[in-house]
Write an enzyme that holds these catalytic residues in place. Structure first.
Site, PDB file in Angstrom:
ATOM      1  N   ASP A  11     -24.407   9.400 -37.616  1.00 56.76           N
ATOM      2  CA  ASP A  11     -25.332   9.108 -36.506  1.00 56.76           C
ATOM      3  C   ASP A  11     -26.788   9.410 -36.854  1.00 56.76           C
ATOM      4  O   ASP A  11     -27.683   8.672 -36.438  1.00 56.76           O
ATOM      5  CB  ASP A  11     -24.982   9.968 -35.284  1.00 56.76           C
ATOM      6  CG  ASP A  11     -23.638   9.599 -34.699  1.00 56.76           C
ATOM      7  OD1 ASP A  11     -23.112   8.536 -35.070  1.00 56.76           O
ATOM      8  OD2 ASP A  11     -23.123  10.382 -33.882  1.00 56.76           O
TER       9      ASP A  11
HETATM   10  P1  NAP Z   1     -21.438  12.282 -37.323  1.00 59.23           P
HETATM   11  O1  NAP Z   1     -22.298  11.197 -36.830  1.00 59.23           O
HETATM   12  O2  NAP Z   1     -20.498  12.899 -36.366  1.00 59.23           O
HETATM   13  O3  NAP Z   1     -20.619  11.673 -38.561  1.00 59.23           O
HETATM   14  C1  NAP Z   1     -19.861  12.460 -39.387  1.00 59.23           C
HETATM   15  C2  NAP Z   1     -19.181  11.554 -40.394  1.00 59.23           C
HETATM   16  O4  NAP Z   1     -18.520  12.400 -41.319  1.00 59.23           O
HETATM   17  C3  NAP Z   1     -18.132  10.665 -39.768  1.00 59.23           C
HETATM   18  O5  NAP Z   1     -18.588   9.339 -39.698  1.00 59.23           O
HETATM   19  C4  NAP Z   1     -16.917  10.818 -40.692  1.00 59.23           C
HETATM   20  O6  NAP Z   1     -16.535   9.543 -41.170  1.00 59.23           O
HETATM   21  C5  NAP Z   1     -17.442  11.654 -41.845  1.00 59.23           C
HETATM   22  N1  NAP Z   1     -16.436  12.587 -42.327  1.00 59.23           N
HETATM   23  C6  NAP Z   1     -15.606  13.368 -41.611  1.00 59.23           C
HETATM   24  N2  NAP Z   1     -14.808  14.056 -42.429  1.00 59.23           N
HETATM   25  C7  NAP Z   1     -15.179  13.745 -43.684  1.00 59.23           C
HETATM   26  C8  NAP Z   1     -14.723  14.137 -44.967  1.00 59.23           C
HETATM   27  N3  NAP Z   1     -13.707  15.021 -45.129  1.00 59.23           N
HETATM   28  N4  NAP Z   1     -15.320  13.609 -46.060  1.00 59.23           N
HETATM   29  C9  NAP Z   1     -16.307  12.717 -45.912  1.00 59.23           C
HETATM   30  N5  NAP Z   1     -16.774  12.296 -44.726  1.00 59.23           N
HETATM   31  C10 NAP Z   1     -16.203  12.806 -43.622  1.00 59.23           C
HETATM   32  O7  NAP Z   1     -22.246  13.462 -38.011  1.00 59.23           O
HETATM   33  P2  NAP Z   1     -23.821  13.661 -38.171  1.00 59.23           P
HETATM   34  O8  NAP Z   1     -24.448  12.492 -38.818  1.00 59.23           O
HETATM   35  O9  NAP Z   1     -23.948  14.993 -38.801  1.00 59.23           O
HETATM   36  O10 NAP Z   1     -24.367  13.685 -36.697  1.00 59.23           O
HETATM   37  C11 NAP Z   1     -24.078  14.756 -35.808  1.00 59.23           C
HETATM   38  C12 NAP Z   1     -23.707  14.204 -34.460  1.00 59.23           C
HETATM   39  O11 NAP Z   1     -23.201  15.282 -33.675  1.00 59.23           O
HETATM   40  C13 NAP Z   1     -24.903  13.618 -33.732  1.00 59.23           C
HETATM   41  O12 NAP Z   1     -24.511  12.501 -32.982  1.00 59.23           O
HETATM   42  C14 NAP Z   1     -25.320  14.768 -32.821  1.00 59.23           C
HETATM   43  O13 NAP Z   1     -25.990  14.313 -31.673  1.00 59.23           O
HETATM   44  C15 NAP Z   1     -23.969  15.374 -32.482  1.00 59.23           C
HETATM   45  N6  NAP Z   1     -24.055  16.793 -32.056  1.00 59.23           N
HETATM   46  C16 NAP Z   1     -24.708  17.691 -32.814  1.00 59.23           C
HETATM   47  C17 NAP Z   1     -24.861  18.998 -32.385  1.00 59.23           C
HETATM   48  C18 NAP Z   1     -25.606  20.021 -33.196  1.00 59.23           C
HETATM   49  O14 NAP Z   1     -26.045  21.017 -32.642  1.00 59.23           O
HETATM   50  N7  NAP Z   1     -25.745  19.826 -34.477  1.00 59.23           N
HETATM   51  C19 NAP Z   1     -24.294  19.402 -31.182  1.00 59.23           C
HETATM   52  C20 NAP Z   1     -23.574  18.465 -30.444  1.00 59.23           C
HETATM   53  C21 NAP Z   1     -23.469  17.156 -30.896  1.00 59.23           C
HETATM   54  P3  NAP Z   1     -15.024   9.299 -41.696  1.00 59.23           P
HETATM   55  O15 NAP Z   1     -14.122   9.699 -40.579  1.00 59.23           O
HETATM   56  O16 NAP Z   1     -14.993   7.856 -41.988  1.00 59.23           O
HETATM   57  O17 NAP Z   1     -14.845  10.126 -42.918  1.00 59.23           O
END
Ligand code: NAP
Length: 595
Positions: A524
């Site tokens: 994301d």
């Molecule tokens: P993300 O958008 O959730 O994407 C994580 C990606 O990691 C997934 O597409 C997944 O794809 C991949 N993944 C999972 N396991 C994996 C593995 N073992 N090896 C390789 N890839 C793997 O993560 P992000 O880009 O870090 O974004 C964070 C999101 O969380 C944002 O939307 C944010 O708003 C939200 N959020 C963050 C917080 C905070 O405080 N940081 C709090 C609440 C919400 P596959 O399944 O295809 O592998």
């Protein structure tokens, strides 16, 4: 209004402003340690609990006090230990090279503390001597000095978190402040017995110590949630005990404070417990929703608040008091079930804020000013962190709490499942050839790195590339991962110096100059749709502008979406190549090929 209440309210407000100022100065790098540090400080509920457990207020008060001492001691010991473990990992490039030459921080801090302790003892000696000569020994006066110094040390502790350089020193001051407040309270004139106090402190120290020393960094969010639950339980029990002690003789002010303590404490206890269960995977992580959920919750909250108002006028209505406490516990549970596990960090932060408020209410009940100060600081910290997270995710707090976000249909499995459009793929053994022509590489870690536990492999690759003369930077999005500062903690654990990590605003101009961007499990936070697609739930969220780089490699297992549940248009960019597989596995293979 009594003079004590008036002073208490002033203190509460001023501490909130000070907390806002201090916490806004904490860099995102240290947001996770900040959460556990404020959590440890909110264990100051221990001092009120010690008095209730040791005083002769009746059998129920002793039992509730003992449980509260155990819960609060668990938070203090566990919270400070895990904060120190985290902060120890944050090192700059210079720290790492100077590591061997530097004298250990602990030795210097210990010396500093001994000096402070001696000064304090001299001060106390002076007070007692002066009183003695006047014929009075006033332990309460001495205790006030202890509390004033402790409050100052807590504030310095939070101030230290404004830089990784001073964070550990600051926390050491806060630990010392907590030690002083607890030691001073043991001489409280109401305490007549120490058995329950010693038992509670011992059990709490063992549980907290075990949690603080052995819990893995990846489990920090659920540990924090559990600690909020314990802290709130302590506040609730002390509130109930004070209600039983004073009976119908409560005035309106005290009844309001006890009521707020029990209501906020009660809902935080069950809400935090649910949050911990969801994050630990003990409860289903998906939002559980049903028809009329929001209106029934609002109805329940109205009944709870109505009961509180009734009690202010009729404090003798014991049945209503216990009904109110029970419904508050139920409300906390119902408040959290419609929230998805991925939204839990925001909820945990909000519950942190509520736990702080429950602590402050306890401070008003016992008229203990240091509890009012720390409760207010904790409340502000949690509230501010929740707002920062919501802002960085481009979501409103309302949407997080009541939107049942993350209730996505189960995604089909398989690398290309769900999306028919073609993407470019790259194999591990093709990457070295691409790296041959690169001079600068930017690594973008995300939640997938945490899932794969690939931080050490990422650091090894970055070190190898640096040794080969490439310029390697890390790009850290404020909400990458699932808790504030998540990536910072994991990379610090892998010994990556924090000055190699670049925050969003600083790194974005570098992408256009980068030869290669390596995205490790981030999704994301790299989706360009956030900039132009008004229908996307990510629209408006600032993103890492990786699309400007010369080449992009994405390490993930499949085409499944990330947290927001939407397709990432970056993957169809002609410069973007997908390296499918578990991030740790792919990186380990890549390292082997490169070596
Ligand atoms: P993300 O958008 O959730 O994407 C994580 C990606 O990691 C997934 O597409 C997944 O794809 C991949 N993944 C999972 N396991 C994996 C593995 N073992 N090896 C390789 N890839 C793997 O993560 P992000 O880009 O870090 O974004 C964070 C999101 O969380 C944002 O939307 C944010 O708003 C939200 N959020 C963050 C917080 C905070 O405080 N940081 C709090 C609440 C919400 P596959 O399944 O295809 O592998």
């Amino acid at each position: 209004m009594t003079a004590d209440l008036e002073i208490g309210l002033y203190i509460f407000m001023l501490a909130a402003f000070l907390g806002y100022h201090l916490i806004s100065g904490v860099p995102p790098l240290l947001h996770t340690p900040l959460m556990s540090a404020t959590n440890a400080m909110s264990g100051i509920s221990l001092i009120g609990s010690l008095v209730v457990a040791g005083a002769d207020y009746g059998a129920w008060s002793t039992i509730f006090g003992f449980i509260a001492v155990t819960c609060s001691a668990t938070n203090v010991v566990g919270g400070f230990l895990i904060t120190d473990r985290m902060l120890k990992m944050f090192k700059s490039e210079r720290d790492r090279s100077n590591e061997v030459r530097r004298s250990p921080l602990r030795r210097r801090s210990l010396l500093f503390c001994i000096v402070i302790a001696v000064l304090l003892l001299l001060l106390l000696y002076g007070v007692v001597k002066r009183r003695n000569s006047a014929g009075i020994i006033d332990a309460a006066q001495a205790l006030k000095f202890f509390y004033i110094v402790s409050a100052g040390l807590f504030i310095l502790g939070l101030k230290g978190l404004s830089s990784p350089k001073f964070a550990r020193k600051g926390m050491f001051l806060a630990e010392f402040g907590m030690g002083m407040a607890v030691a001073g309270t043991l001489f409280h004139h109401d305490i007549v017995t120490y058995e329950w106090i010693i038992a509670g402190l011992a059990i709490g120290a063992i549980i907290g110590g075990a949690m603080g020393l052995w819990i893995p960094m990846t489990a920090v969010p659920q540990r924090t949630a559990l600690s909020h639950s314990l802290g709130a339980l302590a506040a609730t029990l002390i509130g109930i005990s004070e209600y039983l002690r004073h009976g119908s003789g409560l005035d309106k002010v005290l009844m309001t404070a006890i009521g707020l303590e029990v209501v906020i404490g009660g809902l935080t206890t069950t809400g935090s417990l649910m949050a911990a269960g969801k994050l630990q995977g003990l409860l289903p992580g998906v939002p559980i929703t049903y028809k009329g959920q929001n209106s029934s919750n609002i109805g329940l909250l109205t009944v709870v608040l109505g009961s509180l108002i009734y009690l202010i006028f009729v404090p003798s209505a014991g049945a209503i008091f216990f009904l109110m406490a029970g419904l508050a516990l139920l409300f906390g549970f119902l408040l959290v079930i419609p929230i998805g596990a991925a939204d839990m960090p925001v909820v945990i932060s909000l519950l942190n804020s509520y736990a702080g408020l429950a602590d402050a209410a306890m401070g008003f009940v016992l008229m203990n000013k240091i509890q009012i100060i720390t409760g207010s600081l904790d409340g502000t910290s949690g509230f501010l962190l929740s707002l920062l997270m919501c802002r960085a995710m481009n979501r409103s707090a309302w949407n997080v709490l009541f939107g049942a976000f993350g209730k996505v249909e189960q995604a089909p499995s398989g690398p290309a499942a769900g999306y028919e459009r073609a993407v470019l793929r790259i194999m591990t053994d093709e990457v070295p050839a691409l790296l041959e022509s690169c001079r600068s590489v930017i690594i973008v870690p995300g939640y997938g790195m945490a899932v794969a536990q690939a931080q050490h492999a990422v650091a090894d690759l970055a070190n190898l590339l640096s040794k080969r003369g490439l310029d390697v930077k890390y790009a850290i999005h404020p909400v990458a991962g699932r808790m504030p500062g998540h990536m910072n903690v994991l990379l610090a654990e892998a010994n990556v110096p924090y000055d190699r990590l670049f925050e969003l605003e600083r790194i974005n101009p570098y992408f256009a100059e980068a030869d290669l961007v390596l995205i490790v499990g981030a999704n994301d936070v790299t989706n360009p749709a956030a900039k132009h697609d008004k229908t996307s739930p990510l629209y408006g969220m600032p993103i890492l502008e990786v699309e400007h780089a010369r080449a992009i490699i994405v390490l993930k297992r499949s085409m499944r979406p990330g947290f927001a549940g939407v397709e990432n248009e970056l993957y169809y960019n002609p410069r973007c190549m997908m390296l499918f597989g578990d991030a740790k596995g792919s990186l380990t293979k890549l390292l082997a090929v490169l070596k």
